[in-house]
Motif scaffolding. Structure first.
Motif, PDB file in Angstrom:
ATOM      1  N   UNK A 118       0.819  -1.204   0.000  1.00  0.00           N
ATOM      2  CA  UNK A 118       0.000   0.000   0.000  1.00  0.00           C
ATOM      3  C   UNK A 118       0.856   1.258   0.000  1.00  0.00           C
ATOM      4  N   UNK A 119       2.153   1.100   0.267  1.00  0.00           N
ATOM      5  CA  UNK A 119       3.057   2.234   0.181  1.00  0.00           C
ATOM      6  C   UNK A 119       3.283   2.609  -1.280  1.00  0.00           C
ATOM      7  N   UNK A 120       3.788   3.796  -1.527  1.00  0.00           N
ATOM      8  CA  UNK A 120       3.916   4.267  -2.904  1.00  0.00           C
ATOM      9  C   UNK A 120       5.152   3.713  -3.601  1.00  0.00           C
ATOM     10  N   UNK A 121       6.074   3.079  -2.874  1.00  0.00           N
ATOM     11  CA  UNK A 121       7.399   2.802  -3.430  1.00  0.00           C
ATOM     12  C   UNK A 121       7.470   1.495  -4.231  1.00  0.00           C
ATOM     13  N   UNK A 122       7.176   0.365  -3.594  1.00  0.00           N
ATOM     14  CA  UNK A 122       7.134  -0.919  -4.305  1.00  0.00           C
ATOM     15  C   UNK A 122       8.390  -1.140  -5.160  1.00  0.00           C
ATOM     16  N   UNK A 123       9.571  -0.923  -4.574  1.00  0.00           N
ATOM     17  CA  UNK A 123      10.805  -0.886  -5.352  1.00  0.00           C
ATOM     18  C   UNK A 123      11.125  -2.190  -6.074  1.00  0.00           C
ATOM     19  N   UNK A 193      14.209   8.701  -1.489  1.00  0.00           N
ATOM     20  CA  UNK A 193      13.955   9.985  -2.119  1.00  0.00           C
ATOM     21  C   UNK A 193      13.829   9.734  -3.624  1.00  0.00           C
ATOM     22  N   UNK A 194      14.755   8.933  -4.119  1.00  0.00           N
ATOM     23  CA  UNK A 194      14.717   8.494  -5.520  1.00  0.00           C
ATOM     24  C   UNK A 194      15.307   7.087  -5.601  1.00  0.00           C
ATOM     25  N   UNK A 195      14.643   6.184  -6.296  1.00  0.00           N
ATOM     26  CA  UNK A 195      15.208   4.886  -6.673  1.00  0.00           C
ATOM     27  C   UNK A 195      15.109   4.753  -8.188  1.00  0.00           C
ATOM     28  N   UNK A 196      16.202   4.360  -8.801  1.00  0.00           N
ATOM     29  CA  UNK A 196      16.220   4.171 -10.258  1.00  0.00           C
ATOM     30  C   UNK A 196      16.858   2.817 -10.562  1.00  0.00           C
ATOM     31  N   UNK A 209      11.446   3.931 -12.200  1.00  0.00           N
ATOM     32  CA  UNK A 209      11.631   4.889 -11.117  1.00  0.00           C
ATOM     33  C   UNK A 209      10.686   4.612  -9.945  1.00  0.00           C
ATOM     34  N   UNK A 210      11.176   4.907  -8.745  1.00  0.00           N
ATOM     35  CA  UNK A 210      10.346   4.902  -7.540  1.00  0.00           C
ATOM     36  C   UNK A 210      10.747   6.079  -6.672  1.00  0.00           C
ATOM     37  N   UNK A 211       9.780   6.628  -5.943  1.00  0.00           N
ATOM     38  CA  UNK A 211      10.049   7.764  -5.072  1.00  0.00           C
ATOM     39  C   UNK A 211       9.930   9.099  -5.763  1.00  0.00           C
ATOM     40  N   UNK A 212       9.962   9.117  -7.078  1.00  0.00           N
ATOM     41  CA  UNK A 212       9.902  10.364  -7.845  1.00  0.00           C
ATOM     42  C   UNK A 212       8.461  10.882  -7.883  1.00  0.00           C
ATOM     43  N   UNK A 213       7.570  10.058  -8.385  1.00  0.00           N
ATOM     44  CA  UNK A 213       6.136  10.343  -8.358  1.00  0.00           C
ATOM     45  C   UNK A 213       5.512   9.499  -7.243  1.00  0.00           C
ATOM     46  N   UNK A 261      16.709  17.574  -7.848  1.00  0.00           N
ATOM     47  CA  UNK A 261      18.165  17.629  -7.809  1.00  0.00           C
ATOM     48  C   UNK A 261      18.759  16.227  -7.717  1.00  0.00           C
ATOM     49  N   UNK A 262      18.210  15.409  -6.806  1.00  0.00           N
ATOM     50  CA  UNK A 262      18.717  14.043  -6.629  1.00  0.00           C
ATOM     51  C   UNK A 262      18.491  13.220  -7.884  1.00  0.00           C
ATOM     52  N   UNK A 263      17.315  13.347  -8.478  1.00  0.00           N
ATOM     53  CA  UNK A 263      17.003  12.586  -9.688  1.00  0.00           C
ATOM     54  C   UNK A 263      17.987  12.914 -10.811  1.00  0.00           C
ATOM     55  N   UNK A 264      18.302  14.167 -10.997  1.00  0.00           N
ATOM     56  CA  UNK A 264      19.270  14.551 -12.032  1.00  0.00           C
ATOM     57  C   UNK A 264      20.611  13.863 -11.814  1.00  0.00           C
TER      58      UNK A 264
END
Length: 278
Positions: A118-123, A193-196, A209-213, A261-264
């Motif tokens: 149910x969390x938004x990440x689901x990495x 914060x960001x997972x790619x 991507x995870x954590x971005x949206x 910034x982190x995503x870049x």
């Protein structure tokens, strides 16, 4: 402390599982499948989830498979994240799930539980989207194997009573170059914060991507931008930020500006590691 009472079942077969679910449903009560239970306990304690009965899939043999079968890697939904990493059957997935939570928690968190979170990440879903994974699901007497992409749109879209049994990955993806990067606010353990995650297939970069949206995603449009060698890498990355599928998350883990910034910087690392141009 959980404020409501519920029944707990751990069936030992698919048939028994479906019968239990239908039995609870026929009594007008709510049944919920779990494969690890860590998230159910967390959300039940804060009254964010409710069920009259929970049905644990860990006793189902098909949900505990972790093996190479012919030309496929087959992973049961009840297999823990640590087992996936330690098996080294699919290093890309292992490297990604190794970054989720802490070691002790990963002994309990299952691949099915994380995908259905149910969390938004689901990495854990990131590499699976990139390798065109298939999933085996069952509802009643109907067992089917379909693409993960057909059931995953921001989250898993299983119908009521449908149970995730297995994830299936074509072994041709095992040896492909990959990278999995996670950036957190304070430490290695925590929500991203960001997972790619990225993989290179036939000289084309695939990225998720995870954590971005506020949901994990893979975008054909973004991949087309990143693979356009006529544009300098820095310009490609700027263009990616203008073509995200929804707004960047702004929360306690990181402001919208900080996440950008982190995503870049993460994308720069990915492009450099994958040798995707200047």
């Amino acid at each position: 402390m959980i404020s409501f009472d519920f029944m707990y079942f751990q069936p030992s077969s698919i048939t028994e599982t479906i019968d239990m679910y239908n039995g609870v449903h026929e009594q007008g009560e709510k049944a919920m499948y779990i494969s690890g239970g860590t998230e159910f306990i967390t959300f039940a304690r804060t009254n964010k989830v409710y069920a009259d009965a929970i049905i644990d899939s860990k006793g189902i043999p098909e949900c505990n498979v972790l093996e190479m079968r012919n030309d496929d890697v087959v992973i049961g939904a009840a297999v823990s994240l640590n087992k996936i990493t330690n098996s080294n059957l699919f290093p890309f997935l292992g490297a990604t799930v190794k970054q989720i939570a802490d070691h002790t928690s990963r002994n309990k968190i299952t691949i099915g539980g994380n995908i259905n979170s149910k969390l938004i990440y689901k990495e854990s879903v990131l590499p699976l989207l990139l390798v065109d994974a298939r999933v085996k699901v069952v509802k009643g007497t109907d067992v089917r194997v379909v693409s993960l992409k057909s059931l995953f749109d921001r989250k898993m879209k299983l119908s009521p009573g449908e149970l995730l049994l297995q994830i299936i990955i074509d072994s041709s993806y095992i040896e492909l170059p990959y990278i999995s990067l996670k950036r957190t606010k304070f430490s290695k353990v925590g929500y991203p914060v960001v997972s790619v995650a990225a993989i290179l297939k036939e000289n084309q970069l695939r990225v998720a991507f995870s954590g971005v949206c506020d949901y994990p995603f893979r975008s054909d449009e973004i991949e087309a931008i990143l693979n356009d060698s006529t544009i300098p890498i820095v310009d490609r990355i700027d263009k990616v930020l203008g073509n995200l599928p929804s707004s960047i998350v702004d929360d306690l883990q990181g402001s919208r500006e900080y996440r950008s910034f982190v995503l870049k910087n993460v994308l720069l690392d990915v492009m450099e590691e994958m040798e995707m141009g200047e």
